[in-house]
Design a protein around this motif. Structure first.
Motif, short mmCIF file in Angstrom:
data_model
loop_
_atom_site.label_atom_id
_atom_site.label_comp_id
_atom_site.label_asym_id
_atom_site.label_seq_id
_atom_site.Cartn_x
_atom_site.Cartn_y
_atom_site.Cartn_z
N ALA A 1 36.82 53.35 -59.36
CA ALA A 1 37.82 54.39 -59.59
C ALA A 1 37.92 55.30 -58.37
O ALA A 1 36.95 55.46 -57.62
CB ALA A 1 37.44 55.20 -60.83
N LYS B 1 37.51 45.79 -66.01
CA LYS B 1 38.51 46.56 -65.25
C LYS B 1 38.74 47.92 -65.90
O LYS B 1 38.83 48.94 -65.21
CB LYS B 1 39.82 45.78 -65.16
CG LYS B 1 40.88 46.48 -64.31
CD LYS B 1 42.11 45.63 -64.11
CE LYS B 1 42.98 45.58 -65.34
NZ LYS B 1 44.32 44.98 -65.06
N THR C 1 38.12 51.58 -64.13
CA THR C 1 39.13 52.63 -64.00
C THR C 1 38.66 53.93 -64.65
O THR C 1 39.08 55.02 -64.25
CB THR C 1 40.48 52.21 -64.63
OG1 THR C 1 40.28 51.91 -66.01
CG2 THR C 1 41.06 50.99 -63.92
N ALA C 2 37.78 53.82 -65.63
CA ALA C 2 37.24 55.02 -66.30
C ALA C 2 36.11 55.67 -65.49
O ALA C 2 35.61 56.73 -65.87
CB ALA C 2 36.73 54.66 -67.69
N ASP D 1 46.72 47.87 -60.17
CA ASP D 1 45.88 49.06 -60.37
C ASP D 1 45.57 49.74 -59.04
O ASP D 1 45.48 50.97 -58.98
CB ASP D 1 44.59 48.66 -61.08
CG ASP D 1 44.84 48.10 -62.45
OD1 ASP D 1 44.96 48.87 -63.40
OD2 ASP D 1 44.95 46.86 -62.56
N SER E 1 48.81 51.50 -57.98
CA SER E 1 49.05 52.72 -58.76
C SER E 1 47.90 53.72 -58.64
O SER E 1 47.89 54.74 -59.32
CB SER E 1 49.27 52.36 -60.23
OG SER E 1 48.10 51.76 -60.77
N GLN E 2 46.93 53.41 -57.77
CA GLN E 2 45.78 54.28 -57.48
C GLN E 2 44.89 54.52 -58.70
O GLN E 2 44.22 55.54 -58.80
CB GLN E 2 46.26 55.62 -56.90
CG GLN E 2 47.00 55.46 -55.59
CD GLN E 2 47.39 56.78 -54.95
OE1 GLN E 2 47.42 57.81 -55.61
NE2 GLN E 2 47.66 56.75 -53.66
N ARG E 3 44.87 53.54 -59.61
CA ARG E 3 43.93 53.61 -60.72
C ARG E 3 42.58 53.04 -60.28
O ARG E 3 41.55 53.33 -60.86
CB ARG E 3 44.47 52.85 -61.93
CG ARG E 3 45.75 53.46 -62.50
CD ARG E 3 46.30 52.67 -63.66
NE ARG E 3 45.46 52.79 -64.85
CZ ARG E 3 44.89 51.77 -65.48
NH1 ARG E 3 45.05 50.54 -65.02
NH2 ARG E 3 44.17 51.98 -66.55
N LEU E 4 42.62 52.19 -59.25
CA LEU E 4 41.41 51.62 -58.66
C LEU E 4 41.52 51.69 -57.14
O LEU E 4 42.63 51.74 -56.59
CB LEU E 4 41.22 50.17 -59.10
CG LEU E 4 40.76 49.89 -60.53
CD1 LEU E 4 40.79 48.40 -60.81
CD2 LEU E 4 39.36 50.45 -60.79
#
Length: 301
Positions: free
Chosen positions: A171, A229, A233-234, A249, A252-255
């Motif tokens: 993350a 995954k 991300t969490a 991801d 979208s800058q989740r990862l």
């Protein structure tokens, strides 16, 4: 020897339950019990011990188990050989696939296949690669699409179709995401989110780390890559996931893709069949489609 009784015997042995075996075979429990009683009368041996709700194989049952599998495989093999005398592509095809391949790789191939061969009845099973591997060995599954083992059983023919480039991710708020350079040793100082201990994918990671005398600090473990995954991300740890799976991801800058200066870990994906099994026309036609996919797939070295 009655093949239906042998099927009931295997169902009870594998499930450890008469009721679950009945569900699996679409029979009543008394019908399953009757078939087992018939087989015990024929073999003149008690095959199961029934203590309370627990069902376990006797010594005679354990002796019969591998032979029962062989008999049923031979019967199915003979049936397929006779059916293959015609060029018709029809009948049932028992196909197992891992969840990742079934979701991300298989749909275009399978869609084209079912349009071309509408008379084939697919028995599609979503299994962990290791379970599917064993199912092919046991003769329960005709074709399996799985993560390929680095050391496949010599009874199996393993053919690579795709290759996953694996990506180390975390993350954006994870401490490793802020590092301009990450080493394998640094990775091992943080919790890892990895597939289960017996999976082929985890073995790839362990082997890479072991070359440097390292071992991961495993925080969470599951065989479902989508779950890994989600946990990454969490912010629960870093993970190693197939690159195509995390592209959105990362965009979208989740990862964040971690800045490791290591060569990419590659995961071979492909199909397994038993070398001694006569494949049905339906299975052979599917393998032709998969071989064409391997040739057309630029990711395959």
């Amino acid at each position: 020897m009655d093949t239906q009784s042998l099927q009931a015997f295997l169902a009870v042995a594998d499930s450890g339950s008469f009721s679950r075996a009945a569900e699996q075979l679409h029979l009543t429990q008394p019908a399953v019990s009757k078939r087992i009683a018939s087989l015990e009368a024929l073999t003149r041996a008690r095959l199961f011990d029934r203590i309370g709700r627990r069902v376990s194989l006797t010594e005679a049952g354990r002796l019969l188990l591998p032979r029962a599998r062989q008999i049923l495989v031979m019967v199915d093999d003979s049936r397929r050989a006779l059916s293959n005398l015609s060029d018709e592509v029809s009948g049932e095809l028992t196909l197992a696939t891992s969840h990742h391949i079934g979701l991300h790789r298989l749909p275009p191939v399978l869609g084209s296949y079912v349009k071309r061969y509408p008379e084939v009845r697919l028995d599609l099973r979503f299994l962990d690669s290791e379970q599917a591997y064993q199912g092919v060995l046991d003769g329960d599954i005709e074709v399996a699409l799985v993560t390929l083992s680095a050391h496949p059983d010599p009874q199996l023919r393993a053919t690579r179709v795709w290759v996953d480039d694996m990506t180390f991710v975390a993350a954006p708020e994870h401490p490793l995401a802020r590092e301009s350079r990450v080493t394998l040793a640094t990775l091992c100082e943080h919790d890892a989110l990895l597939p289960g201990p017996l999976t082929f994918t985890r073995q790839l990671i362990l082997e890479r780390l072991a070359r440097h005398g390292l071992a991961p600090r495993v925080g969470q473990s599951t065989n479902y890559l989508e779950t890994l995954k989600m946990m990454a991300t969490a912010g629960l740890g870093w993970s190693l996931l197939p690159d195509p799976m995390v592209e959105r991801d990362i965009a979208s800058q989740r990862l964040v893709r971690l800045a490791l200066e290591e060569p990419a870990i590659q995961r071979p994906l492909g199909y397994l069949v038993h070398r001694d099994r006569t494949l049905s026309n339906a299975a052979r036609s599917l393998l032709e489609c998969l071989d064409q996919e391997a040739v057309a797939n630029p990711a395959s070295p």
